[in-house]
Design a protein around this motif. Structure first.
Motif, PDB file in Angstrom:
ATOM      1  N   THR A 128       0.835  -1.204   0.000  1.00  0.00           N
ATOM      2  CA  THR A 128       0.000   0.000   0.000  1.00  0.00           C
ATOM      3  C   THR A 128       0.864   1.247   0.000  1.00  0.00           C
ATOM      4  N   GLU A 129       1.930   1.237   0.799  1.00  0.00           N
ATOM      5  CA  GLU A 129       2.876   2.357   0.789  1.00  0.00           C
ATOM      6  C   GLU A 129       3.412   2.600  -0.615  1.00  0.00           C
ATOM      7  N   TYR A 130       3.772   1.526  -1.280  1.00  0.00           N
ATOM      8  CA  TYR A 130       4.303   1.639  -2.643  1.00  0.00           C
ATOM      9  C   TYR A 130       3.309   2.346  -3.566  1.00  0.00           C
ATOM     10  N   TRP A 131       2.043   1.923  -3.542  1.00  0.00           N
ATOM     11  CA  TRP A 131       1.050   2.526  -4.428  1.00  0.00           C
ATOM     12  C   TRP A 131       0.804   3.989  -4.077  1.00  0.00           C
ATOM     13  N   ILE A 132       0.823   4.321  -2.805  1.00  0.00           N
ATOM     14  CA  ILE A 132       0.646   5.725  -2.406  1.00  0.00           C
ATOM     15  C   ILE A 132       1.807   6.559  -2.941  1.00  0.00           C
ATOM     16  N   ILE A 133       3.019   6.061  -2.786  1.00  0.00           N
ATOM     17  CA  ILE A 133       4.201   6.774  -3.278  1.00  0.00           C
ATOM     18  C   ILE A 133       4.130   6.934  -4.795  1.00  0.00           C
ATOM     19  N   LEU A 134       3.785   5.875  -5.488  1.00  0.00           N
ATOM     20  CA  LEU A 134       3.697   5.939  -6.947  1.00  0.00           C
ATOM     21  C   LEU A 134       2.612   6.912  -7.403  1.00  0.00           C
ATOM     22  N   LEU A 135       1.468   6.883  -6.745  1.00  0.00           N
ATOM     23  CA  LEU A 135       0.388   7.808  -7.093  1.00  0.00           C
ATOM     24  C   LEU A 135       0.779   9.256  -6.819  1.00  0.00           C
ATOM     25  N   THR A 136       1.639   9.457  -5.852  1.00  0.00           N
ATOM     26  CA  THR A 136       2.127  10.806  -5.555  1.00  0.00           C
ATOM     27  C   THR A 136       3.147  11.240  -6.599  1.00  0.00           C
ATOM     28  N   LYS A 137       4.077  10.362  -6.911  1.00  0.00           N
ATOM     29  CA  LYS A 137       5.113  10.706  -7.891  1.00  0.00           C
ATOM     30  C   LYS A 137       4.545  10.930  -9.294  1.00  0.00           C
ATOM     31  N   THR A 138       3.407  10.311  -9.575  1.00  0.00           N
ATOM     32  CA  THR A 138       2.756  10.516 -10.872  1.00  0.00           C
ATOM     33  C   THR A 138       1.703  11.624 -10.805  1.00  0.00           C
ATOM     34  N   GLU A 139       1.666  12.301  -9.663  1.00  0.00           N
ATOM     35  CA  GLU A 139       0.840  13.491  -9.426  1.00  0.00           C
ATOM     36  C   GLU A 139      -0.670  13.235  -9.440  1.00  0.00           C
ATOM     37  N   TYR A 140      -1.062  12.011  -9.085  1.00  0.00           N
ATOM     38  CA  TYR A 140      -2.477  11.728  -8.894  1.00  0.00           C
ATOM     39  C   TYR A 140      -2.907  12.092  -7.474  1.00  0.00           C
TER      40      TYR A 140
END
Length: 119
Positions: free
Chosen positions: A75-87
């Motif tokens: 879940t941490e990974y997906w949150i980080i990825l969604l942040t880095k992709t500006e979602y």
């Protein structure tokens, strides 16, 4: 085995936040793929923690909590990825990550206690 159900309460509340975040991502940001992964892993944390309470043995209890911990990490990974992709904004991300980290700490502490009691 889980004192005062703090873990269970936190995981339910976190799951609600994850569901709402995913609804926002799909409706407002038109993001479908990563939000499904976030929904799956973020709600699985609590599902496995709740299942652990009714484990058939101490080892089953430990196993389910390990799964919860792995799902929290994902879940941490997906949150980080969604942040880095500006979602997700930095503010949204920090808040979700803070809750996820708290849950991970409780899981780790509970797992350590359960393993010590096993020996």
């Amino acid at each position: 085995m889980i004192q005062n159900n703090v873990l269970l309460d936190k995981t339910v509340n976190f799951s609600v936040r994850i569901v709402r975040s995913c609804q926002y991502l799909v409706k407002e940001k038109k993001e479908d793929i990563m939000s499904r992964q976030l929904l799956r892993s973020g709600t699985s944390i609590g599902a496995n923690a709740h299942e652990a309470v009714y484990g058939s043995s101490r080892q089953d209890f430990i196993s389910k909590l390990h799964i919860s911990l792995k799902e929290a990490s994902e879940t941490e990974y997906w949150i980080i990825l969604l942040t880095k992709t500006e979602y997700l904004t930095s503010t949204q991300s920090k808040s979700l990550l803070k809750d996820c980290t708290e849950i991970k700490k409780i899981l780790i502490s509970t797992l350590n206690k359960a393993k010590k009691a096993e020996t």
